[in-house]
Design an enzyme around this catalytic site. Sequence first.
Site, PDB file in Angstrom:
ATOM      1  N   ILE A  63    -110.326 -59.397 -19.444  1.00 46.69           N
ATOM      2  CA  ILE A  63    -108.920 -59.802 -19.467  1.00 46.69           C
ATOM      3  C   ILE A  63    -108.640 -60.799 -18.353  1.00 46.69           C
ATOM      4  O   ILE A  63    -109.062 -60.596 -17.215  1.00 46.69           O
ATOM      5  CB  ILE A  63    -108.005 -58.567 -19.267  1.00 46.69           C
ATOM      6  CG1 ILE A  63    -108.279 -57.517 -20.338  1.00 46.69           C
ATOM      7  CG2 ILE A  63    -106.532 -58.965 -19.257  1.00 46.69           C
ATOM      8  CD1 ILE A  63    -107.789 -56.119 -19.975  1.00 46.69           C
ATOM      9  N   CYS A  64    -107.914 -61.866 -18.683  1.00 47.85           N
ATOM     10  CA  CYS A  64    -107.477 -62.799 -17.655  1.00 47.85           C
ATOM     11  C   CYS A  64    -105.998 -62.521 -17.373  1.00 47.85           C
ATOM     12  O   CYS A  64    -105.134 -62.869 -18.170  1.00 47.85           O
ATOM     13  CB  CYS A  64    -107.669 -64.235 -18.119  1.00 47.85           C
ATOM     14  SG  CYS A  64    -107.153 -65.439 -16.901  1.00 47.85           S
ATOM     15  N   LEU A  65    -105.747 -61.847 -16.274  1.00 50.00           N
ATOM     16  CA  LEU A  65    -104.368 -61.516 -15.904  1.00 50.00           C
ATOM     17  C   LEU A  65    -104.295 -61.539 -14.384  1.00 50.00           C
ATOM     18  O   LEU A  65    -105.110 -60.899 -13.715  1.00 50.00           O
ATOM     19  CB  LEU A  65    -104.003 -60.129 -16.461  1.00 50.00           C
ATOM     20  CG  LEU A  65    -102.592 -59.617 -16.161  1.00 50.00           C
ATOM     21  CD1 LEU A  65    -101.531 -60.493 -16.818  1.00 50.00           C
ATOM     22  CD2 LEU A  65    -102.426 -58.176 -16.630  1.00 50.00           C
ATOM     23  N   ASN A  96    -106.012 -64.699 -23.823  1.00 49.97           N
ATOM     24  CA  ASN A  96    -106.352 -64.228 -22.485  1.00 49.97           C
ATOM     25  C   ASN A  96    -107.279 -63.014 -22.479  1.00 49.97           C
ATOM     26  O   ASN A  96    -107.440 -62.351 -21.458  1.00 49.97           O
ATOM     27  CB  ASN A  96    -105.075 -63.922 -21.687  1.00 49.97           C
ATOM     28  CG  ASN A  96    -104.133 -65.097 -21.681  1.00 49.97           C
ATOM     29  OD1 ASN A  96    -103.112 -65.099 -22.372  1.00 49.97           O
ATOM     30  ND2 ASN A  96    -104.481 -66.136 -20.956  1.00 49.97           N
TER      31      ASN A  96
END
Lengths: 220, 103
Positions: A87-89, A79
């Site tokens: 960042i993939c959040l 991620n």
Amino acid sequence: MDARLRRVNKEIADCKNDRTSNIRIELVDNSPFHLKGSFPGPEETPYEGGNFDVDIVIPPSYPFQPVKMKFITKVYHPNVSSASGAICLDILKDAWSPVLTLKSTMISLQSLLCSPEPNDPQDAEVAKHYMTSKTSFEDTARYWTEIYAGGPGSRAAKVASPGARDEVAIAGLDPQHVTRFENLGFPRNKVIDALRRLNYRGGNVSKITEDRVVEELLKP
Amino acid sequence: MKVTIKHWHAVAQWRWDTGKSEPNSDDSEGDVCGICRVPFEGCCPTCKMPGDDCPLIWGECTHIFHMHCLLKWLGTAASKQQCPMDRRTWGMPTKFSLVAVPC
Ligand SMILES: [Zn+2]
Ligand SMILES: [Zn+2]
Ligand SMILES: [Zn+2]
């Protein structure tokens, strides 16, 4: 004093006063709207022993808009972009809430390192690696922690200088596979790139024919 | 001796009755608005005077904010009309009562 400034100053002070969470936040320049956060890699993960720096930008409409965060330290994680640190959040995007703070968001980043979400990847190649062979993925993530995040093995001579770094380990590949295609006359860096793109790891190796690899190697 | 009171000043303290017994002096989370992080007894960042002009708002879910802070959040598309604490659709309780009580 403007509301955003007041809240951010309070949040920075809260992090300073809190010694239980291991989250540190410091100013980058004179503005409290551009910060650097850092936290230790969580225990019992390939990130253990490393120190991870995060670039933090407070947008003008904070806290009604999410804080912008990306890793400064290179991280091998499904991620996190291995190139840019993006960042993939969800909470940094559409699940943001104004009651979240710099500290709680940093703690979420820390727990993201504990529990990757390969089905919602930021780095598709890393996510494929994770799903193909978790052991091999963890070896690579651990190596990245050593060479980029000052992890446990970082003082070893092998990672002292960038030139001495093991490009095959950085790419999460098997040295024997790289040698095999190098022996066909292809340059080492091209072999590493091609095998990484093809996710030539674990159970995939038997599924990818030599012709397929050569085809990939001949791509301009 | 006879004392004649010529005039007197009443001094009173007030705080919002949020249903919580005592204000938490040590815990910063307890009695602050989660959105602006200012205590409920202070006003939201856009107001100058605390009190009736800057009231609190109480959702069905029992979460409490400065009314102005919550309305600002609900006014953004990102809010999806949800409570910032639990992401349930924000609703007002049928019996809406927040009163300032002397203490
Ligand atoms: Zn507020
Ligand atoms: Zn107000
Ligand atoms: Zn709620």
